[in-house]
Design an enzyme around this catalytic site. Structure first.
Site, mmCIF file in Angstrom:
data_model
loop_
_atom_site.group_PDB
_atom_site.id
_atom_site.type_symbol
_atom_site.label_atom_id
_atom_site.label_comp_id
_atom_site.label_asym_id
_atom_site.label_seq_id
_atom_site.Cartn_x
_atom_site.Cartn_y
_atom_site.Cartn_z
ATOM 1 N N HIS A 40 1.078 -1.219 -0.096
ATOM 2 C CA HIS A 40 0.098 -0.094 -0.089
ATOM 3 C C HIS A 40 0.813 1.560 -0.026
ATOM 4 C CE1 HIS A 40 -2.776 -2.960 2.194
ATOM 5 N NE2 HIS A 40 -3.544 -2.491 0.987
ATOM 6 N N SER A 189 0.452 -9.145 1.031
ATOM 7 C CA SER A 189 -1.001 -8.972 1.446
ATOM 8 C C SER A 189 -1.559 -9.167 2.775
ATOM 9 C CB SER A 189 -1.547 -10.268 0.660
ATOM 10 O OG SER A 189 -2.804 -10.491 0.868
ATOM 11 N N ARG A 191 -3.852 -10.427 3.814
ATOM 12 C CA ARG A 191 -4.296 -11.937 4.019
ATOM 13 C C ARG A 191 -2.977 -12.568 4.709
ATOM 14 N NH1 ARG A 191 -8.403 -11.095 -0.076
ATOM 15 N NH2 ARG A 191 -10.476 -11.104 1.222
HETATM 16 P P1 AMP Z 1 -6.243 -4.255 -0.766
HETATM 17 O O1 AMP Z 1 -6.085 -3.268 0.819
HETATM 18 O O2 AMP Z 1 -5.805 -5.547 -0.234
HETATM 19 O O3 AMP Z 1 -7.731 -3.903 -1.207
HETATM 20 O O4 AMP Z 1 -5.418 -3.397 -1.659
HETATM 21 C C1 AMP Z 1 -5.664 -2.170 -2.192
HETATM 22 C C2 AMP Z 1 -4.495 -1.880 -2.957
HETATM 23 O O5 AMP Z 1 -3.247 -2.168 -2.579
HETATM 24 C C3 AMP Z 1 -4.985 -2.635 -4.417
HETATM 25 O O6 AMP Z 1 -4.916 -1.804 -5.450
HETATM 26 C C4 AMP Z 1 -4.026 -3.590 -4.377
HETATM 27 O O7 AMP Z 1 -3.806 -4.148 -5.653
HETATM 28 C C5 AMP Z 1 -2.623 -2.980 -3.884
HETATM 29 N N1 AMP Z 1 -1.752 -4.032 -3.122
HETATM 30 C C6 AMP Z 1 -1.974 -4.873 -2.433
HETATM 31 N N2 AMP Z 1 -0.929 -5.653 -2.081
HETATM 32 C C7 AMP Z 1 0.044 -5.273 -2.877
HETATM 33 C C8 AMP Z 1 1.224 -5.533 -3.056
HETATM 34 N N3 AMP Z 1 1.928 -6.468 -2.395
HETATM 35 N N4 AMP Z 1 2.064 -4.750 -3.975
HETATM 36 C C9 AMP Z 1 1.591 -3.576 -4.557
HETATM 37 N N5 AMP Z 1 0.153 -3.354 -4.582
HETATM 38 C C10 AMP Z 1 -0.613 -4.005 -3.631
#
Ligand code: AMP
Length: 282
Positions: A40, A189, A191
């Site tokens: 993020h 992630s 998760r």
């Molecule tokens: P999320 O909070 O998981 O919904 O992710 C929010 C944003 O962060 C989304 O655009 C994801 O694709 C991006 N994102 C999540 N994990 C990563 C990562 N390891 N590298 C780059 N972007 C990420």
């Protein structure tokens, strides 16, 4: 360090955004579900380079989870997230409640097609892209960004949002950001926090297989053969495999031969209770 403004209602956000616009400040939006990590933060840093003002949304969107998925247990760490965002010098945290995002009587949904029906994530999470497209469209209307940053980590999502912005003439430029990884290759992630020590040790197989498969396809090995080897390795490591596929990188359609470039390899698999996804370019 200046703490970002935390906004929780649409009129409060609009007042801030309208003031930025009157001043001629550009705005970048980084949509997240919180439990922020270095992935993020990579999006946020690129957002800061693109625009004068950065809005980070934190919203665990109920409509993109199926009833059997992890909405209730999804990590929520608002205080820690706020501290991390303070250090990143962003301007606004947009943190609506579900009742603000979906007030009583809410009745509109965006149903993306094309890449959203590629038979990848959509096959295993049929609710997902309708929920994502609807909430992201609302976030765009609420925050009126010039730029919106999305991770390549969720590659199909990036393609779906890019197509939606184009199809609906949304005045926002979608910017994709390369995946941030742990040293052993595991894609960061929120998760990953679910993984036991044993599962965490096994998890890098996904990236290892993606990289090895991409290299073999580039060398000229037959795509289906390479994918079958990769599928077997992932299963042998203890994952339940949803898919390992080679697709056209823009349409996400199946490819008939390795000459249909650019190609993207995408994987989703479950270890224990945790479902992980990843992808690489060939
Ligand atoms: P999320 O909070 O998981 O919904 O992710 C929010 C944003 O962060 C989304 O655009 C994801 O694709 C991006 N994102 C999540 N994990 C990563 C990562 N390891 N590298 C780059 N972007 C990420």
């Amino acid at each position: 360090m200046k703490a970002p403004q935390v906004t929780r209602t649409v009129p409060a956000l609009r007042r801030i955004v309208d003031a930025y616009r009157r001043r001629g400040d550009t705005i970048a939006l980084v949509p997240t579900m919180g439990a922020l990590h270095r992935g993020h933060l990579a999006l946020i840093r690129i957002a800061r380079k693109r625009a004068r003002r950065v809005v980070v949304s934190i919203f665990v969107n109920p409509t993109q989870f199926a009833p059997n998925e992890d909405f209730a247990s999804y990590p929520r760490r608002f205080t820690a997230d706020l501290a991390a965002l303070e250090a990143e010098k962003i301007d606004v945290v947009w943190a609506p409640s579900a009742a603000v995002m979906y007030p009583e009587g809410f009745a509109t949904r965006i149903e993306p097609a094309g890449a959203a029906q590629a038979g990848l994530e959509d096959k295993f999470r049929p609710h997902f892209f309708g929920g994502v497209a609807t909430v992201v469209c609302k976030l765009f209307t609420q925050a009126a960004p010039d730029f919106a940053l999305f991770g390549e980590k969720d590659y199909q999502q990036l393609r779906v949002i890019t197509q939606m912005a184009k199809d609906l003439d949304l005045p926002v430029k979608i910017v994709g950001v390369p995946t941030v990884r742990e040293k052993d290759g595991l894609a960061l992630s929120s998760r990953n926090a679910y993984l036991s020590a044993e599962e965490r040790a096994a998890a890098p197989v996904l990236y290892r297989v993606l990289k090895a498969s991409a290299a073999r396809i580039k060398q000229g090995d037959a795509v289906e053969l390479v994918l079958d080897d990769g599928r077997n390795e992932i299963i042998r490591t203890g994952f339940a495999l949803d898919y390992l596929e080679a697709r056209h990188a823009l349409t996400l359609e199946p490819i008939a031969s390795r000459d249909e470039v650019p190609i993207r390899l995408l994987v989703a698999a479950k270890i224990g209770k945790t479902r992980l996804i990843d992808n690489v370019a060939v």
